[in-house]
Design a protein around this motif. Structure first.
Motif, PDB file in Angstrom:
ATOM      1  N   GLY A 176      -3.129   7.489   2.792  1.00  0.00           N
ATOM      2  CA  GLY A 176      -3.234   5.939   3.584  1.00  0.00           C
ATOM      3  C   GLY A 176      -2.514   5.821   4.240  1.00  0.00           C
ATOM      4  O   GLY A 176      -2.240   4.725   5.474  1.00  0.00           O
ATOM      5  N   GLN A 195      -5.876   1.925   1.951  1.00  0.00           N
ATOM      6  CA  GLN A 195      -5.358   1.725   0.868  1.00  0.00           C
ATOM      7  C   GLN A 195      -5.725   3.058   0.228  1.00  0.00           C
ATOM      8  O   GLN A 195      -6.418   4.400   0.335  1.00  0.00           O
ATOM      9  N   ARG A 225       0.667  -1.227  -0.120  1.00  0.00           N
ATOM     10  CA  ARG A 225      -0.269   0.105   0.179  1.00  0.00           C
ATOM     11  C   ARG A 225       0.887   1.494  -0.063  1.00  0.00           C
ATOM     12  O   ARG A 225       0.655   2.292  -0.652  1.00  0.00           O
TER      13      ARG A 225
END
Length: 398
Positions: free
Chosen positions: A182, A219, A167
């Motif tokens: 994120g 994410q 991510r």
């Protein structure tokens, strides 16, 4: 360098195309487009189609203290100043009851806040993010960065951090711009909480390392979470792409072409410009940046930043950022706020900063306002952020 005196200005008689966001432009018809020179031209509310009594009422409430510690109120319509009020407060005495540690991130130290060392340069806090974003847009316009979809980690190859989370590897420049990185950023309790991630960052000696070491909690591109660290990374990316520190890049490519000569920009302990909140400008110069964007990135016949970047920056990319409220019309673009949008079209865009730093613009009405204040310990009775929509726009008569 000091600016020459006087209030000369240039006008162009053109059809005025005004940005409403998402690529839509509203034609007001043939009109004078005024470009300020050393100073803004002046007019009166009545001459520019505003109800003078309504503006006077707002000024009276400011003077009565209903808007708290407000330092400046500047209103511009059709490129002319129609209200310009400066207010003086004894910040040395006001701050005396708080911690007086002498460093640039002590927000109660009068050498730094709200003015820089006795000048008229006012702290802008997170308004800095919008200005920095404009600098990034210019770098993209010039082909120094491929676009907003580029991954960001390659810009930080000199740093040692855990990049094994896929991510984190997926974070793009667009994710940083729209506060959807994120990266985990603690914001509960506000800036008065010592565990706030921004407070920890500002008291550290290695800002960028601190940010890169943050773990991921979403994410990228999926969850809006206001993150000052994202804006710091954008500033570093400007330096890596241009070879020039972000403040110098903005001075050369943005400030100089539109006539901004005086500014201060905090430098972080690791030698970078503080692009999350370190810029100081005078209100009339901050208005120049808002006016530039209200004119689609053009300044007196020269395209400073592309119209495409202005469109994207001031569009409600994230359409609803005020959680748990009845305000679904507050959006966020590329480090710019969109306080009002309808069916994807921007009606008002602006820059917001801690303590009461606001520039708000309505291209549809050819109207912009600057408020500088320093309300950091207690809320004011009335909000200067809301004054634009609640009191100034309703004062338009034609």
């Amino acid at each position: 360098m000091s600016k020459p005196s006087g209030s000369t200005f240039r006008v162009l008689h053109v059809a005025l195309f005004l940005l409403l966001g998402s690529g839509s432009w509203f034609i007001l018809g043939a009109q004078q487009v005024v470009w300020p020179d050393a100073a803004w031209p002046t007019s009166t509310p009545e001459a520019e189609g505003l109800n003078a009594a309504a503006i006077d009422s707002l000024v009276a409430d400011i003077e009565a203290g209903r808007y708290g510690l407000l330092d400046h109120f500047l209103l511009i319509r059709h490129g002319k100043v129609v209200a310009d009020h400066h207010y003086t407060h004894d910040y040395d005495s006001i701050g005396a009851q708080y911690d007086r540690a002498a460093h640039q991130y002590n927000y109660d130290h009068p050498n730094w806040h709200p003015y820089f060392e006795g000048t008229e340069l006012h702290t802008l806090q997170s308004v800095t993010k919008s200005v920095n974003s404009a600098g990034l847009g210019i770098a993209i316009d010039e082909g120094l960065i491929a676009g907003v979809q580029v991954p960001v980690l390659p810009f930080f190859s000199e740093y040692d951090f855990d990049d094994t989370d896929p991510r984190k590897q997926a974070i793009t420049l667009a994710d940083l711009l729209t506060m959807r990185s994120g990266l985990h950023w603690v914001t509960e309790g506000g800036y008065s909480d010592s565990e706030h991630s921004t407070v920890e960052m500002e008291l550290s000696d290695t800002w960028i390392q601190y940010i890169l070491d943050r773990t991921m909690d979403a994410q990228p591109g999926t969850v809006y979470e206001y993150n000052d660290g994202a804006s710091v990374l954008i500033g570093k990316i400007i330096r890596e792409a241009t070879g020039v520190r972000a403040d110098r890049w903005v001075e050369e490519r943005l400030f100089d072409p539109i006539g901004i000569e005086r500014y201060h920009w905090k430098i972080t302990p690791d030698g970078e410009a503080d692009t999350e909140g370190g810029l100081y400008l005078e209100p009339h110069d901050l208005a120049r940046i808002g006016y530039l964007f209200m004119r689609g990135g053009e300044w007196d016949g020269r395209q400073i930043v592309s119209r495409a970047w202005v469109d994207a920056s001031t569009a409600p990319v994230v359409p609803d950022v005020v959680r748990n409220s009845d305000r679904p019309d507050v959006g966020y673009g590329y480090q710019w706020w969109v306080p009002l949008h309808e069916e994807g079209k921007t009606r008002i865009f602006g820059m917001n900063g801690y303590g009461g730093q606001f520039l708000l613009a309505s291209p549809e009405h050819d109207l912009l306002v600057v408020f500088n204040g320093w309300n950091i310990h207690a809320p004011s009775e009335l909000s200067s952020l809301r004054a634009f929509q609640d009191r100034i726009i309703p004062a338009i008569q034609h």
